[in-house]
Design a protein around this motif. Sequence first.
Motif, mmCIF file in Angstrom:
data_model
loop_
_atom_site.group_PDB
_atom_site.id
_atom_site.type_symbol
_atom_site.label_atom_id
_atom_site.label_comp_id
_atom_site.label_asym_id
_atom_site.label_seq_id
_atom_site.Cartn_x
_atom_site.Cartn_y
_atom_site.Cartn_z
ATOM 1 N N CYS A 276 24.073 1.415 91.771
ATOM 2 C CA CYS A 276 22.698 0.945 91.934
ATOM 3 C C CYS A 276 22.586 -0.458 91.341
ATOM 4 C CB CYS A 276 21.706 1.898 91.257
ATOM 5 S SG CYS A 276 22.007 2.115 89.483
ATOM 6 N N ARG B 258 17.394 2.424 90.310
ATOM 7 C CA ARG B 258 16.565 1.668 91.245
ATOM 8 C C ARG B 258 17.433 0.660 91.989
ATOM 9 N NH1 ARG B 258 11.886 -1.172 88.047
ATOM 10 N NH2 ARG B 258 11.591 -2.007 90.146
ATOM 11 N N GLY B 259 17.078 0.451 93.271
ATOM 12 C CA GLY B 259 17.711 -0.609 94.046
ATOM 13 C C GLY B 259 19.086 -0.258 94.566
ATOM 14 N N GLU C 101 16.289 4.278 97.529
ATOM 15 C CA GLU C 101 15.730 3.218 96.686
ATOM 16 C C GLU C 101 15.584 3.639 95.227
ATOM 17 O OE1 GLU C 101 12.110 1.854 98.398
ATOM 18 O OE2 GLU C 101 13.034 1.140 100.242
ATOM 19 N N ASN C 102 14.790 4.675 94.940
ATOM 20 C CA ASN C 102 14.511 5.089 93.564
ATOM 21 C C ASN C 102 15.007 6.512 93.346
ATOM 22 O OD1 ASN C 102 13.045 2.651 92.991
ATOM 23 N ND2 ASN C 102 11.380 3.513 94.210
ATOM 24 N N TYR D 23 17.748 7.415 85.721
ATOM 25 C CA TYR D 23 16.730 6.784 86.563
ATOM 26 C C TYR D 23 17.350 5.528 87.153
ATOM 27 C CZ TYR D 23 13.946 9.792 83.527
ATOM 28 O OH TYR D 23 13.454 10.867 82.834
#
Length: 773
Positions: free
Chosen positions: A108, A123-124, A138-139, A121
Amino acid sequence: MELSVCSRQSTVSKTKDKKLPTANCLLPTSSLPIAYCQLSTVTSSIVNCLLVAIFCLLPFTFCFAYVATAEEEPIICQANNIEYSKDGKKMIASGDVRITYKGIKLTCDRLKIDAQTKDAYARGNVVLSEEGSRLVGENLIYNLDTKEGSLDNASLFSPVWYGKGKKISKVSDNEFKVSQGYITTCDPRHPHCADYRISSQKIDITLGQRVQAKNVFFWLGKVPIFYFPFYSYSLKDNRPHIRVIPGHSKEWGAFLKTASRFNIGEGEGHINLDYYERKGMGEGVDYKYNSIFGEGELNTYYIYERDRLKAEGEPAERERYKLELKHHYEIDEDTNLRFEYHKLRDKDFNKDYFYSEYEQEKQPESYLSLTYSPGSYILSAKVKKQVNDFWTVTEQLPELKFELSETRLGESDFYFKNESSFNNFCKKAANRDASGGTIDKVGDEKARRLDTYNQLSYQITRLWNWLDVRPYVGTRQTYYNRDKNGKGDLLRGIYYGGVDLSTRFYRVFDFKSDFLGIEVNKLKHIIKPKASYNYIREPKLPSSRLFQFDSVDDISGKNAVTLTLENILQTRRRVRKFSENKNLGEVYPLYNVEEREEEEIVNLADLTIEADYYMHHREGHPHQLSDIKGDLDLNPYDWLNIDVGTVYDSYAGHFKEMNADLTAKGEKWGFTLSNRYQRSESCELSAELDYALNSLWKIGIYERYDFIKQKNWDSGGYSMVHGYRIVHELPCWIVELNYDYKKIDATQRKNNSTVWLIFRIKALPGEAVEISK
């Protein structure tokens, strides 16, 4: 939250606002994780030099972190930058983040992870890979230990199937829930994929098990085609849930055949609902099951015909149906139970609606059998019953049978063989014709029979170092409770005797050749002559007095020598082998073969000639020499095989039968040429060619022509069949166009032509959407 970052100093630096340049970091697996860089106590000048070198190398390095508590597998992290909380329990990584933990690979742009709870967690550009699946989105909220979490705007990639949804949740090791999305077997990464998909607000996927959804739409491109209130599909095999075949035929008119697949436990079935313009509605259920008491299948079908094409005087409306049940139970390794039941409304039902089944078995038998076969012998019991009264059936109520294969007696060279059986026969004649009308019934033929055959043989191997000799004697004793004339308690004794003589000669020729491309590296010629003398004493109870239930009742005397001569030419050569190219086959199954060479021994030619010479004159046969049988097998090249079988009448000077097959196969093509000849009856020539033009296109041609039936067309039977097909491969589909033509009714000179347009899903090759006319 206070964070520590990888630093070039020997102590942990604490910062809130300032980040230091990236560096190599190692998180130890003992106690709490901390970041450290180890420096030796050296002079100040050496330290300064090292610091300058470190700062020069920092732009070219990643941070590496190993996060773990005691006695746990570490979480391995790579990123451009890694930061830690003051207590070392949390970590934040950014820039090309890569995580590896217990078979999980996560990449990520930014990641936050708790080392104690294993909550992550991300993101991206999130990619979560595990064995058998890959999530892209994405998330991500995910627990590395429980392997549960969710991903927004996600795509799921697994073997065969792909899924996409606004949200995909992973609820266990192999269970996924797709929200507001779809599933398909078309790879969405392919730029030219004219895909189909199955969409729903909620789809439950259990990898390797099942897909389930409610209120489902089936889409082809951007067009919704079908709606299903409930959808359940087994992932244990590659076959679709719904099968639809629209088409048109002269007999049915326009038709639509549908089959909806369902699963109950380990079993699988189809609900069939069909519409025929000229016949009416047909429905049925097919079900294949597997239980602790065996496996089997149930097939049912019913139609109330309203036939618009019936001739005047024939019933235009009638019920037609079938009920079939097959079961096999392997009680143990040596014991098998089999049961078949076939109930049909009329003898032409399968021919009219299930022609492929009719071709395989025109008159299916209903029976129950139990077989015990531990090795050297077989013990069986069988019950056969007439279920359909439009077929003549020899009932067995019951048959008990014992078969002992040739068994060596101790350490001697004597061998013993036994076949014994008891049968309660009842031959019931048909009492209905093809249309169901009643016909005059012939009386039943009933008899009980007890039969035993015993044989003793002696094996002499390599007599005089070249001859194998096997003499034998045998006797068959058969009891009948009655004959055709009603006379009871009959005993028939038949005596057998004979001897088999065989040998084998060979010679190896140091010969090499490549004439006409036929590779020969030494040549071995093998000659295998055999002579068998067989004697059967003429029974005093002639077969003309007995009911003819099977071959045991039709035994007559015999005094003949069977002569057999086999010639084999062998050589050793390199043989081309074609196998699936797995790298290419996943993309282009039409062109998925790869070639390799192996050296092996092959038979260039194998010729066998056999004939019987009778010592006595046979009734209806003026000559003592029987027809001469021949079998020739040629393999001049590794890609070519020729097989010819003949029956020659030496007195009349002509062939009575001849079957010939030529088979050739290359990397991209296959060709078969066959001839079936029976004197004065048929001479059928057929040819088939398949050729892959390239990785996307394949063509096929099939021709069959009967010269004798065409010449005598008025006497009945077809004379010609020909067909053509074109196959084109798309990224997700294989499209096949077929055209067939054949003469099907000689008396009315009817011809039948059929066009099929078949769509096969590449990932599900077992089934197809078929359109025919």
